[in-house]
Design an enzyme around this catalytic site. Structure first.
Site, PDB file in Angstrom:
ATOM      1  N   LYS A   1      13.354  -4.122   0.752  1.00  0.00           N
ATOM      2  CA  LYS A   1      11.957  -4.554   0.847  1.00  0.00           C
ATOM      3  C   LYS A   1      11.646  -5.621  -0.199  1.00  0.00           C
ATOM      4  CE  LYS A   1       7.331  -2.375   0.745  1.00  0.00           C
ATOM      5  NZ  LYS A   1       6.648  -1.068   0.616  1.00  0.00           N
TER       6      LYS A   1
ATOM      7  N   SER B   1       3.110  -0.369   3.699  1.00  0.00           N
ATOM      8  CA  SER B   1       3.520  -1.729   3.390  1.00  0.00           C
ATOM      9  C   SER B   1       4.992  -2.015   3.696  1.00  0.00           C
ATOM     10  CB  SER B   1       3.254  -2.027   1.912  1.00  0.00           C
ATOM     11  OG  SER B   1       4.003  -1.179   1.067  1.00  0.00           O
TER      12      SER B   1
ATOM     13  N   SER C   1       3.273   4.235   2.437  1.00  0.00           N
ATOM     14  CA  SER C   1       3.827   2.944   2.837  1.00  0.00           C
ATOM     15  C   SER C   1       5.200   2.998   3.490  1.00  0.00           C
ATOM     16  CB  SER C   1       3.881   1.994   1.635  1.00  0.00           C
ATOM     17  OG  SER C   1       2.596   1.569   1.296  1.00  0.00           O
TER      18      SER C   1
END
Length: 497
Positions: free
Chosen positions: A87, A162, A186
């Protein structure tokens, strides 16, 4: 399904992480050729779902060569040669690190964060950095630096956030396993939006060191996968403590893969003498008064029926605190945003939500922050007392289907925040308590002519319960398998039109 040995009969990109690793070890699949195929998929299919902020072809090809040599030597690392992207909130030295923010555009990391070190040390192939919203703040992934992340089930709808890019990459079949991070849901939110497994570990099980700090302990790294065994293998790769960890929690001696396989057998035989679980069923929203979509509730009932049929005891429970008490989370979240070090001239270029959170956080006094931390601990204690007689808590993952971005990303940042709360009424509580939680893609329903995924959420009530949660997820997977890959249909620009 996830335990199949028929790797030779399937396209490499359709294999799970452990299946692919086995195919690489036996020579059925060549790691260099597969890396080229995945890079091509990431550039084409991944682009359709907004999965990647940046691709890393040079690094990936170098890693593939190293993996090929290691495979020749008989290296036993379980995920050797498997593509696992990282990520874009997490640093990998030499790769872009923009955190979804235009003010970070062009930044390149000069260090590698600990969790990325562990993923790389497993012999994996990075492929690229997955998309995230600005500094990971919202539960949707609409980065200022690139394409928005969309669920491959319906390109009009968000992939969540996210870790939205990570979820989209896994669900669309680009990679079988991905890294994510979770400060309020997330990992689990995008997993539910994209119809995959999303695991948030116990606070302290995955170290943020040597460069990161824990703060109040809301955020932890975890994994997203299509199968439970792959999620367990991913956790095996990253679960560790480092010197200086504030909440360091030693992992169990048994691997998570073994815990899943052993536990699923025992739990699956509860009616015949195996372990019987007590499971609380909670469908009341925790953070805001909002309606729950009937399909989300039917997902919980589907899980309830499967678990009861396996011999487990399920009991409805009420919310252990009010939405007003939950709001202790808000000053902590906003001061976290305010603490991000940025030059003053950057403020005007931030997303409205980020700016609002930072402005709100800057207005919080030290006394107010101390009270908020106490309030968060009070919420955790209330939940702990209320759930103490259970082994885990079952809720919907989200209040409804994957949302249309326009229903979440609102012009008024305060209304935007409330809309996010209404979409995610349960996930953040497990960040406040610090307990592990997992979203399981058990249910699907047709909404307005489109089939969409509905996750169910399993939350631990005691620390270190990853093995139990994954074993229950594996039991559900065995009794009611879900689709493993959803190839996106159509063009996202046309879908938005």
């Amino acid at each position: 399904m996830s335990g199949s040995d028929r790797s030779a009969d399937r396209a490499p990109e359709s294999l799970g992480a452990l299946e692919l690793a086995r195919a690489l070890r036996t020579g059925i699949v060549d790691v260099r050729e597969h890396t080229e195929s995945v890079l091509a998929l990431a550039a084409e299919r991944g682009a359709r779902v907004g999965a990647f902020a940046h691709l890393a072809p040079e690094l990936s090809r170098r890693q593939a060569e190293e993996a090929a040599a290691a495979l020749e030597r008989g290296d036993p690392r379980p995920l050797l040669g498997v593509p696992i992207p990282i990520k874009d909130l997490t640093r990998v030295a030499g790769l872009p690190w923009e955190a979804g923010s235009i003010v970070m555009r062009g930044s390149v990391a000069d260090v590698t964060d600990g969790v990325a070190e562990d993923i790389l040390a497993a012999g994996t192939v990075t492929i690229g950095k997955t998309s995230t919203p600005e500094f990971g703040m919202p539960c949707y992934t609409e980065p200022a630096t690139g394409a928005p992340a969309r669920t491959p089930w319906d390109l009009r709808r968000t992939a969540g956030g996210s870790s939205g890019g990570a979820a989209a990459a896994v669900a669309s079949g680009v990679v079988p396993l991905a890294h994510g991070s979770d400060g309020g849901g997330s990992i689990r939110i995008p997993a539910a939006c994209c119809g995959i497994i999303g695991l948030k570990p116990t606070r302290g099980l995955v170290s943020p060191g040597p460069h990161g700090i824990e703060g109040p302990g809301l955020v932890t790294d975890g994994v997203l996968a299509r199968t439970v065994r792959d999620a367990a293998a991913g956790l095996d790769a990253i679960a560790r403590t480092r010197p200086g960890d504030a909440f360091g929690r030693e992992r169990a001696a048994q691997s998570y893969r073994a815990a899943v396989e052993d536990g699923a057998r025992v739990l699956g035989d509860a009616a015949g003498g195996g372990r019987t679980l007590r499971i609380g069923v909670l469908t009341q929203p925790l953070n805001i008064d909002t309606a729950i979509h009937p399909a989300a509730l039917r997902g919980v009932e589907r899980a309830r029926a499967l678990l009861a049929d396996a011999g487990h005891v399920l009991q409805d429970v009420d919310a252990p605190f009010t939405p007003e008490q939950w709001r202790a989370f808000m000053p902590i979240w906003s001061t976290g945003a305010a603490a991000i070090e940025l030059p003053p001239e950057a403020e005007e270029h931030l997303e409205p939500l980020t700016r609002w959170l930072r402005e709100t956080g800057c207005a919080v006094s030290g006394v107010e922050l101390a009270r908020a931390l106490g309030g968060m601990q009070a919420v955790a204690r209330r939940a702990g007392e209320a759930f103490a007689s259970f082994d885990l808590i079952l809720t919907p993952s989200l209040s409804g289907p994957p949302a249309f971005p326009a229903d979440l990303r609102l012009e008024d940042p305060a209304a935007d925040f409330d809309a996010q709360c209404a979409f995610t009424p349960w996930t953040s509580t497990w960040n406040m308590t610090g307990m592990a939680a997992v979203s399981v893609p058990l249910h699907r329903e047709e909404i307005d002519g489109v089939e969409l995924p509905f996750g169910i959420h399993l939350g631990a009530v005691r620390p270190g319960a990853e093995g139990l949660l994954l074993a229950v997820a594996a039991l559900l997977e065995a009794r009611d398998p879900w689709p493993l890959i959803r190839v996106p249909d159509g063009d996202p620009a046309a879908a938005e039109a």
